[in-house]
Design a protein around this motif. Structure first.
Motif, PDB file in Angstrom:
ATOM      1  N   LEU A 173       0.836  -1.188   0.000  1.00 31.20           N
ATOM      2  CA  LEU A 173       0.000   0.000   0.000  1.00 31.20           C
ATOM      3  C   LEU A 173       0.873   1.240   0.000  1.00 31.20           C
ATOM      4  N   SER A 174       0.412   2.272  -0.660  1.00 29.45           N
ATOM      5  CA  SER A 174       1.203   3.499  -0.734  1.00 29.45           C
ATOM      6  C   SER A 174       1.157   4.225   0.592  1.00 29.45           C
ATOM      7  N   GLY A 175       2.134   5.121   0.782  1.00 31.40           N
ATOM      8  CA  GLY A 175       2.116   5.956   1.962  1.00 31.40           C
ATOM      9  C   GLY A 175       3.255   5.695   2.912  1.00 31.40           C
ATOM     10  N   PHE A 176       4.136   4.738   2.617  1.00 39.49           N
ATOM     11  CA  PHE A 176       5.277   4.488   3.500  1.00 39.49           C
ATOM     12  C   PHE A 176       6.192   5.696   3.500  1.00 39.49           C
ATOM     13  N   GLU A 177       6.721   6.039   4.651  1.00 36.25           N
ATOM     14  CA  GLU A 177       7.585   7.205   4.774  1.00 36.25           C
ATOM     15  C   GLU A 177       8.770   7.097   3.808  1.00 36.25           C
ATOM     16  N   GLY A 178       8.953   8.109   3.043  1.00 32.19           N
ATOM     17  CA  GLY A 178      10.027   8.103   2.060  1.00 32.19           C
ATOM     18  C   GLY A 178       9.518   7.847   0.654  1.00 32.19           C
ATOM     19  N   GLY A 179       8.188   7.664   0.513  1.00 31.78           N
ATOM     20  CA  GLY A 179       7.619   7.526  -0.813  1.00 31.78           C
ATOM     21  C   GLY A 179       7.554   6.100  -1.313  1.00 31.78           C
ATOM     22  N   GLY A 180       7.993   5.129  -0.540  1.00 34.28           N
ATOM     23  CA  GLY A 180       7.941   3.744  -0.968  1.00 34.28           C
ATOM     24  C   GLY A 180       6.610   3.112  -0.622  1.00 34.28           C
ATOM     25  N   ALA A 181       6.619   1.798  -0.429  1.00 35.74           N
ATOM     26  CA  ALA A 181       5.403   1.079  -0.085  1.00 35.74           C
ATOM     27  C   ALA A 181       5.287   0.951   1.431  1.00 35.74           C
ATOM     28  N   GLU A 182       4.048   0.813   1.924  1.00 35.15           N
ATOM     29  CA  GLU A 182       3.822   0.629   3.351  1.00 35.15           C
ATOM     30  C   GLU A 182       3.345  -0.798   3.589  1.00 35.15           C
ATOM     31  N   TYR A 183       3.958  -1.478   4.535  1.00 33.87           N
ATOM     32  CA  TYR A 183       3.615  -2.855   4.824  1.00 33.87           C
ATOM     33  C   TYR A 183       2.999  -2.954   6.219  1.00 33.87           C
ATOM     34  N   PHE A 184       2.212  -4.022   6.399  1.00 27.00           N
ATOM     35  CA  PHE A 184       1.454  -4.178   7.629  1.00 27.00           C
ATOM     36  C   PHE A 184       1.640  -5.570   8.219  1.00 27.00           C
ATOM     37  N   THR A 185       1.377  -5.670   9.517  1.00 25.25           N
ATOM     38  CA  THR A 185       1.363  -6.955  10.194  1.00 25.25           C
ATOM     39  C   THR A 185       0.217  -6.955  11.190  1.00 25.25           C
ATOM     40  N   ARG A 186      -0.078  -8.113  11.744  1.00 25.43           N
ATOM     41  CA  ARG A 186      -1.080  -8.249  12.801  1.00 25.43           C
ATOM     42  C   ARG A 186      -0.451  -8.949  14.001  1.00 25.43           C
ATOM     43  N   ILE A 187      -0.991  -8.674  15.175  1.00 22.99           N
ATOM     44  CA  ILE A 187      -0.569  -9.380  16.386  1.00 22.99           C
ATOM     45  C   ILE A 187      -1.734 -10.258  16.844  1.00 22.99           C
ATOM     46  N   ASN A 224     -12.321 -18.276  23.473  1.00 22.12           N
ATOM     47  CA  ASN A 224     -11.289 -19.181  22.980  1.00 22.12           C
ATOM     48  C   ASN A 224      -9.888 -18.758  23.422  1.00 22.12           C
ATOM     49  N   GLY A 225      -9.820 -17.661  24.195  1.00 25.84           N
ATOM     50  CA  GLY A 225      -8.530 -17.153  24.647  1.00 25.84           C
ATOM     51  C   GLY A 225      -7.749 -16.451  23.559  1.00 25.84           C
ATOM     52  N   VAL A 226      -8.427 -15.920  22.549  1.00 22.96           N
ATOM     53  CA  VAL A 226      -7.754 -15.352  21.375  1.00 22.96           C
ATOM     54  C   VAL A 226      -8.202 -13.911  21.144  1.00 22.96           C
ATOM     55  N   ALA A 227      -7.261 -13.076  20.720  1.00 23.24           N
ATOM     56  CA  ALA A 227      -7.558 -11.712  20.260  1.00 23.24           C
ATOM     57  C   ALA A 227      -6.583 -11.382  19.135  1.00 23.24           C
ATOM     58  N   VAL A 228      -7.099 -10.781  18.073  1.00 24.85           N
ATOM     59  CA  VAL A 228      -6.265 -10.455  16.912  1.00 24.85           C
ATOM     60  C   VAL A 228      -6.387  -8.965  16.621  1.00 24.85           C
ATOM     61  N   SER A 229      -5.265  -8.324  16.420  1.00 26.83           N
ATOM     62  CA  SER A 229      -5.263  -6.885  16.146  1.00 26.83           C
ATOM     63  C   SER A 229      -5.699  -6.609  14.718  1.00 26.83           C
ATOM     64  N   SER A 230      -5.974  -5.353  14.456  1.00 28.19           N
ATOM     65  CA  SER A 230      -6.138  -4.904  13.082  1.00 28.19           C
ATOM     66  C   SER A 230      -4.753  -4.801  12.450  1.00 28.19           C
ATOM     67  N   GLU A 231      -4.687  -4.361  11.200  1.00 31.80           N
ATOM     68  CA  GLU A 231      -3.392  -4.221  10.539  1.00 31.80           C
ATOM     69  C   GLU A 231      -2.588  -3.089  11.182  1.00 31.80           C
ATOM     70  N   LEU A 232      -1.341  -3.384  11.495  1.00 24.51           N
ATOM     71  CA  LEU A 232      -0.442  -2.411  12.105  1.00 24.51           C
ATOM     72  C   LEU A 232       0.676  -2.085  11.125  1.00 24.51           C
ATOM     73  N   SER A 233       0.875  -0.808  10.881  1.00 24.35           N
ATOM     74  CA  SER A 233       1.939  -0.403   9.967  1.00 24.35           C
ATOM     75  C   SER A 233       3.302  -0.696  10.584  1.00 24.35           C
ATOM     76  N   VAL A 234       4.169  -1.325   9.810  1.00 25.29           N
ATOM     77  CA  VAL A 234       5.511  -1.626  10.325  1.00 25.29           C
ATOM     78  C   VAL A 234       6.421  -0.415  10.229  1.00 25.29           C
ATOM     79  N   ALA A 235       5.852   0.739   9.839  1.00 30.62           N
ATOM     80  CA  ALA A 235       6.622   1.976   9.889  1.00 30.62           C
ATOM     81  C   ALA A 235       6.866   2.398  11.333  1.00 30.62           C
ATOM     82  N   SER A 236       6.094   1.800  12.265  1.00 29.56           N
ATOM     83  CA  SER A 236       6.268   2.075  13.693  1.00 29.56           C
ATOM     84  C   SER A 236       6.707   0.799  14.406  1.00 29.56           C
ATOM     85  N   ASP A 237       7.343   0.980  15.563  1.00 28.25           N
ATOM     86  CA  ASP A 237       7.641  -0.132  16.448  1.00 28.25           C
ATOM     87  C   ASP A 237       6.637  -0.099  17.590  1.00 28.25           C
TER      88      ASP A 237
END
Length: 199
Positions: free
Chosen positions: A46-60, A96-109
């Motif tokens: 997805l567009s919008g990564f800092e520096g004009g490149g691509a932005e990637y996401f992960t979930r926890i 079920n003891g489970v929780a899943v986050s929404s998409e988190l941008s890996v531009a942040s820690d």
């Protein structure tokens, strides 16, 4: 006779909760950890990564269980941004003891920390940190939390109307959900009976 029942919880155990974090195999990386073409892995940057490149996401994905592997509902955790400690998202484990986050941008820690412990269990004071780079990021990070129950004793004191201890009085101690007999107690010469450690 007058029955005086005194219940108290003694000797709380030290917290033994623990984190175990494991990422799923990173998309966009070879087995050696070198970046590959993400399009081959079915990822559309997805567009919008800092520096004009691509932005990637992960979930926890958070799972919570006791030491017998039984799922635990009601564990509440916050996902915080490392840079300013701001709250990115709140997770609460389901039945079920489970929780899943929404998409988190890996531009942040980020870091994951407990907000509220599930009822009847010791709090988890650990903090799990997630440091991301701009490539070779797992599509999902699995975090497993193990909880220990709060342990304590029930103490019963039986006296007569004059406050004198009564020996030989019998009591049943039941556990709820489901109802089951846990222990049978008999008061001693001091009118006292104490259970073993119970959750």
């Amino acid at each position: 006779t007058m029955l005086l029942v005194f219940c108290a919880v003694f000797g709380l155990m030290m917290p033994l909760t623990a984190f175990a974090a494991e990422p799923t195999p990173p998309l966009g990386c070879s087995d050696s950890g070198t970046p590959t073409d993400l399009s081959d892995a079915g990822i559309t940057p997805l567009s919008g990564f800092e520096g004009g490149g691509a932005e990637y996401f992960t979930r926890i994905r958070l799972t919570a269980a006791d030491r017998d592997g039984n799922p635990i509902a009601g564990a509440v955790y916050g996902i915080y941004r490392m840079a300013d400690d701001s709250l990115a998202e709140t997770l609460t484990t389901d039945y079920n003891g489970v929780a899943v986050s929404s998409e988190l941008s890996v531009a942040s820690d980020y870091y994951l920390q407990e907000i509220f412990a599930p009822e009847g269990f010791l709090p988890n004071e650990d903090r799990e940190e997630f440091w991301f780079g701009e490539s070779c990021v797992a599509s999902r990070i699995d975090v497993h939390v193990v909880y220990d129950p709060i342990m304590g004793n029930i103490q019963i004191i039986k006296v007569d109307e004059n406050g004198n201890p009564l020996e030989g009085a019998g009591f049943y101690v039941f556990q709820q959900n489901p109802w089951s007999l846990v222990e049978t107690l008999t008061t001693d010469a001091e009118g006292m009976a104490v259970t073993r450690e119970l959750p």
